[in-house]
Design a protein around this motif. Structure first.
Motif, PDB file in Angstrom:
ATOM      1  N   GLY A 166      12.893   8.703  39.027  1.00 65.23           N
ATOM      2  CA  GLY A 166      14.283   8.546  38.639  1.00 65.23           C
ATOM      3  C   GLY A 166      14.807   9.717  37.824  1.00 65.23           C
ATOM      4  O   GLY A 166      14.067  10.489  37.230  1.00 65.23           O
ATOM      5  N   ARG A 167      16.145   9.823  37.817  1.00 62.05           N
ATOM      6  CA  ARG A 167      16.790  10.834  36.988  1.00 62.05           C
ATOM      7  C   ARG A 167      16.535  10.504  35.523  1.00 62.05           C
ATOM      8  O   ARG A 167      16.629   9.358  35.113  1.00 62.05           O
ATOM      9  CB  ARG A 167      18.289  10.859  37.288  1.00 62.05           C
ATOM     10  CG  ARG A 167      19.029  12.057  36.697  1.00 62.05           C
ATOM     11  CD  ARG A 167      20.503  11.957  37.025  1.00 62.05           C
ATOM     12  NE  ARG A 167      21.252  13.115  36.569  1.00 62.05           N
ATOM     13  CZ  ARG A 167      21.542  14.177  37.306  1.00 62.05           C
ATOM     14  NH1 ARG A 167      21.157  14.198  38.573  1.00 62.05           N
ATOM     15  NH2 ARG A 167      22.222  15.200  36.802  1.00 62.05           N
ATOM     16  N   ASP A 168      16.203  11.495  34.739  1.00 58.67           N
ATOM     17  CA  ASP A 168      15.807  11.304  33.340  1.00 58.67           C
ATOM     18  C   ASP A 168      14.669  10.288  33.251  1.00 58.67           C
ATOM     19  O   ASP A 168      14.627   9.447  32.359  1.00 58.67           O
ATOM     20  CB  ASP A 168      17.001  10.857  32.493  1.00 58.67           C
ATOM     21  CG  ASP A 168      16.715  10.949  30.995  1.00 58.67           C
ATOM     22  OD1 ASP A 168      15.878  11.774  30.600  1.00 58.67           O
ATOM     23  OD2 ASP A 168      17.322  10.171  30.225  1.00 58.67           O
ATOM     24  N   GLY A 169      13.745  10.394  34.194  1.00 53.50           N
ATOM     25  CA  GLY A 169      12.675   9.403  34.299  1.00 53.50           C
ATOM     26  C   GLY A 169      11.455   9.692  33.453  1.00 53.50           C
ATOM     27  O   GLY A 169      10.538   8.865  33.402  1.00 53.50           O
ATOM     28  N   PHE A 170      11.415  10.848  32.783  1.00 50.71           N
ATOM     29  CA  PHE A 170      10.255  11.201  31.980  1.00 50.71           C
ATOM     30  C   PHE A 170      10.626  11.308  30.511  1.00 50.71           C
ATOM     31  O   PHE A 170      11.734  11.724  30.158  1.00 50.71           O
ATOM     32  CB  PHE A 170       9.665  12.534  32.450  1.00 50.71           C
ATOM     33  CG  PHE A 170       9.020  12.469  33.813  1.00 50.71           C
ATOM     34  CD1 PHE A 170       7.697  12.079  33.949  1.00 50.71           C
ATOM     35  CD2 PHE A 170       9.739  12.777  34.956  1.00 50.71           C
ATOM     36  CE1 PHE A 170       7.096  12.015  35.206  1.00 50.71           C
ATOM     37  CE2 PHE A 170       9.160  12.712  36.213  1.00 50.71           C
ATOM     38  CZ  PHE A 170       7.829  12.321  36.341  1.00 50.71           C
ATOM     39  N   ALA A 171       9.674  10.937  29.659  1.00 47.60           N
ATOM     40  CA  ALA A 171       9.898  11.064  28.217  1.00 47.60           C
ATOM     41  C   ALA A 171       9.905  12.519  27.799  1.00 47.60           C
ATOM     42  O   ALA A 171      10.656  12.922  26.902  1.00 47.60           O
ATOM     43  CB  ALA A 171       8.817  10.309  27.448  1.00 47.60           C
ATOM     44  N   MET A 172       9.076  13.315  28.452  1.00 47.99           N
ATOM     45  CA  MET A 172       8.907  14.718  28.074  1.00 47.99           C
ATOM     46  C   MET A 172       8.311  15.484  29.237  1.00 47.99           C
ATOM     47  O   MET A 172       7.518  14.959  30.003  1.00 47.99           O
ATOM     48  CB  MET A 172       7.968  14.834  26.860  1.00 47.99           C
ATOM     49  CG  MET A 172       7.590  16.248  26.468  1.00 47.99           C
ATOM     50  SD  MET A 172       6.125  16.339  25.377  1.00 47.99           S
ATOM     51  CE  MET A 172       6.697  15.445  23.959  1.00 47.99           C
ATOM     52  N   LEU A 173       8.721  16.748  29.360  1.00 42.79           N
ATOM     53  CA  LEU A 173       8.095  17.690  30.282  1.00 42.79           C
ATOM     54  C   LEU A 173       7.575  18.859  29.463  1.00 42.79           C
ATOM     55  O   LEU A 173       8.308  19.457  28.668  1.00 42.79           O
ATOM     56  CB  LEU A 173       9.100  18.192  31.321  1.00 42.79           C
ATOM     57  CG  LEU A 173       8.725  19.479  32.083  1.00 42.79           C
ATOM     58  CD1 LEU A 173       7.475  19.288  32.905  1.00 42.79           C
ATOM     59  CD2 LEU A 173       9.873  19.954  32.947  1.00 42.79           C
ATOM     60  N   LEU A 174       6.313  19.205  29.661  1.00 39.20           N
ATOM     61  CA  LEU A 174       5.731  20.379  29.019  1.00 39.20           C
ATOM     62  C   LEU A 174       5.257  21.338  30.091  1.00 39.20           C
ATOM     63  O   LEU A 174       4.407  20.999  30.918  1.00 39.20           O
ATOM     64  CB  LEU A 174       4.564  19.975  28.114  1.00 39.20           C
ATOM     65  CG  LEU A 174       3.864  21.138  27.392  1.00 39.20           C
ATOM     66  CD1 LEU A 174       4.830  21.866  26.468  1.00 39.20           C
ATOM     67  CD2 LEU A 174       2.653  20.643  26.618  1.00 39.20           C
ATOM     68  N   ASP A 175       5.817  22.553  30.070  1.00 40.01           N
ATOM     69  CA  ASP A 175       5.440  23.604  31.012  1.00 40.01           C
ATOM     70  C   ASP A 175       4.951  24.813  30.210  1.00 40.01           C
ATOM     71  O   ASP A 175       5.034  24.833  28.980  1.00 40.01           O
ATOM     72  CB  ASP A 175       6.643  23.972  31.887  1.00 40.01           C
ATOM     73  CG  ASP A 175       6.247  24.685  33.180  1.00 40.01           C
ATOM     74  OD1 ASP A 175       5.051  24.972  33.378  1.00 40.01           O
ATOM     75  OD2 ASP A 175       7.150  24.970  33.994  1.00 40.01           O
ATOM     76  N   GLU A 176       4.480  25.831  30.907  1.00 44.81           N
ATOM     77  CA  GLU A 176       3.989  27.028  30.233  1.00 44.81           C
ATOM     78  C   GLU A 176       5.104  27.686  29.427  1.00 44.81           C
ATOM     79  O   GLU A 176       6.285  27.530  29.711  1.00 44.81           O
ATOM     80  CB  GLU A 176       3.447  28.030  31.262  1.00 44.81           C
ATOM     81  CG  GLU A 176       4.513  28.549  32.212  1.00 44.81           C
ATOM     82  CD  GLU A 176       4.000  29.656  33.118  1.00 44.81           C
ATOM     83  OE1 GLU A 176       3.134  30.444  32.669  1.00 44.81           O
ATOM     84  OE2 GLU A 176       4.457  29.740  34.269  1.00 44.81           O
TER      85      GLU A 176
END
Length: 573
Positions: A242-252
């Motif tokens: 879903g849209r805005d479906g994650f609490a957090m995204l961590l990338d490099e």
């Protein structure tokens, strides 16, 4: 010291007469000797360690410090480096170019190295080579955590092979003559990727069952365009979660500064990125023999346009609600070098935080830009004339001349504002020299048919500045910051006096992975790699002797483990 009586009277009279309005009154009072406001610059959270999972965390830390685990982890990373997953700018779509096949080899390595992950998590292939690992949690009321990384590396220039200490794809660590793991991708980005897998694998082996779902998404063409990897992963993730479906995204992203005695480690947590736009300016003019030239050739006219653009660059704007301002507050409060900022800078920074006191803000910005010009770069749209062409022969008038101008669009601006800026500078010169002008598809001035200026997007459509991840009253920012601090301070390598986490602004396209494809997935997008930017990289990125300090790789595993456990204990998003 009290201000002089005449000065007090002068200010009071000015207020009474309306010469100083209410917005400037606070600045006037400051001039009378008022102390700066009692405001904490660069507020920090305490180190965050798992509490409910404290016993498990202690157990895993003991395991991570063992010689057996360390050497096996180095071997995993070394084996991953030995697979040359190069991506190229001219790659055709998946299925149309055999150079993608190397990623099949990489996937076989994953399956053979991490059988527990493949048997315990749901693994989905997206566009053949994109990978999504889904670790189902027990509580669907909390949003999942998303880790991102990329499988590909930049190609090796084999003409430089003899300049490598060890082979470009050696993945070497011998534990004797060096403390590094060498090879292309050791820093960018296989250390992040393998560390994530080892953290998950270790938690699985320890019997951990997450409350919060954990998702890993691995693209495979970040070093090219990102369209086949993250560009295809993003729609899948949005459709699935879903849209805005994650609490957090961590990338490099960036890492942390030097770990020095009697110093403070500053970790840079990317929360925003500038936009990106390459503008083309073409000037068309009649050809002919150069012995009979006009007053201005196409190259001459182009030079006038370039000179006007460079004489009228975009002004810097340090805004209180911008990432550059927040980063500046941290830089002033915790300078990396003694004497970097003049005396009184902290007082200026505090006064600048007061809403409505624009005089104080302007004074702070002026002093900041003089002390550290990099903050001027962060606070403005930059422009650089990087490409120019025109003319084919010394005795032939050039019928076409072109310049390409690279823009990194300020956080507070837009691509449309950049285009308007160019148009506003081109039109007066076009009128002076009777040039027709076509700007980004529209005819905006009818002049000479023989002399034309064409403005256009040079290569790709513009990329707007990224959404800004909230840092104030943000549970996700606080959890991530607290985890960074805790992981550093609990490390056996730690010798500094403290740790500070500061927000960071990326300089635009290609700065941090391809989070641009993931903007719809969460409002909490962070760019950070848990390693020392100078201490733990042998020779930078995309160059000879790329290498990561072996000990820092273990610290990355600890960091990802701590973050999974800490977020598992957060009750809300």
């Amino acid at each position: 010291m009290f201000p002089s009586f005449p000065l007090v009277c002068a200010v009071l009279i000015a207020v009474a007469c309306g010469w100083i309005n209410s917005d400037r009154l606070r600045s006037a009072v400051t001039l009378l000797g008022q102390s700066p406001p009692n405001i904490t610059l660069c507020p920090q959270v305490p180190p965050l360690f798992p509490t409910q999972h404290a016993e498990l965390n202690a157990q895993l830390n003991k395991r991570y410090s063992s010689e057996t685990f360390r050497l096996s982890s180095y071997q995993f990373l070394g084996d991953a480096i030995q697979i040359p997953t190069e991506s190229y700018d001219d790659l055709l779509p998946v299925g149309q170019d055999e150079r993608w096949i190397i990623f099949n080899v990489f996937h076989i390595f994953f399956e053979e190295s991490f059988p527990r992950i493949y048997s315990s998590l749901t693994v989905t292939r997206v566009n053949t080579y994109g990978l999504v690992f889904h670790w189902q949690g027990s509580d669907d009321s909390v949003k999942p955590l998303l880790f991102a990384a990329h499988q590909d590396v930049v190609p090796v220039d084999w003409s430089t092979e003899d300049q490598w200490i060890h082979g470009p794809y050696s993945g070497l660590y011998d534990g004797k003559s060096c403390t590094w793991i060498f090879g292309r991708g050791s820093v960018d980005d296989k250390a992040d990727l393998i560390a994530q897998l080892l953290a998950v694998n270790s938690l699985l082996e320890a019997g951990f069952k997450p409350r919060r779902t954990v998702v890993l998404a691995f693209g495979f063409d970040e070093e090219a365009s990102g369209t086949e990897g993250a560009g295809k992963l993003a729609p899948y993730l949005e459709e699935t979660y879903g849209r805005d479906g994650f609490a957090m995204l961590l990338d490099e992203g960036e890492g942390y500064g030097e770990n020095l005695k009697e110093g403070v480690i500053v970790a840079l947590l990317g929360v925003s990125e500038k936009g990106y736009f390459d503008a083309s300016i073409e000037v068309f003019a009649p050809g002919g023999h150069s012995s009979i030239p006009p007053d201005h050739t196409s190259i001459g006219l182009l030079s006038l346009l370039i000179a006007s653009l460079e004489a009228n660059s975009h002004p810097p704007r340090l805004l209180r609600n911008g990432t550059a301002f927040a980063a500046a507050q941290c830089a002033v409060q915790h300078p990396t070098k003694p004497g970097k900022y003049p005396a009184g800078m902290k007082d200026l920074a505090r006064r600048a935080t007061v809403p409505g006191d624009d005089v104080a803000l302007q004074k702070f910005a002026k002093a900041l830009f003089e002390a550290d010009p990099f903050f001027k770069v962060l606070s403005r749209t930059t422009q650089a004339v990087d490409l120019i062409s025109g003319g084919v022969k010394i005795n032939a008038l050039p019928e076409r001349a072109e310049a390409v101008i690279n823009h990194r669009i300020a956080e507070h601006s837009t691509a449309q504002e950049v285009k308007k800026h160019i148009i506003d500078l081109v039109l007066p010169l076009a009128a002076e020299h009777n040039l027709s002008v076509q700007a980004f598809g529209d005819d905006i001035r009818n002049g000479s048919e023989a002399y034309r200026v064409v403005l256009s997007d040079a290569f790709y459509s513009p990329l707007e500045p990224s959404p800004v991840t909230p840092i104030s009253n943000s549970p996700m920012y606080d959890v991530l910051s607290g985890t960074i601090i805790a992981t550093l301070q609990s490390s056996k390598r730690y010798q500094a006096d403290g740790v500070v986490v500061a927000p960071s602004l990326g300089l635009g396209k290609f700065t941090y992975g391809y989070t641009l494809y993931y903007w719809n997935l969460t409002r909490n997008i962070f760019r950070y790699s848990h390693r020392g930017d100078s201490d733990d990289r042998y020779n930078g990125l995309h160059t000879i002797n790329e290498g990561v300090r072996a000990e820092s790789f273990i610290e990355q595993i600890r960091f990802f483990t701590n973050l999974i456990l800490n977020l598992d204990e957060v009750k809300s998003d």
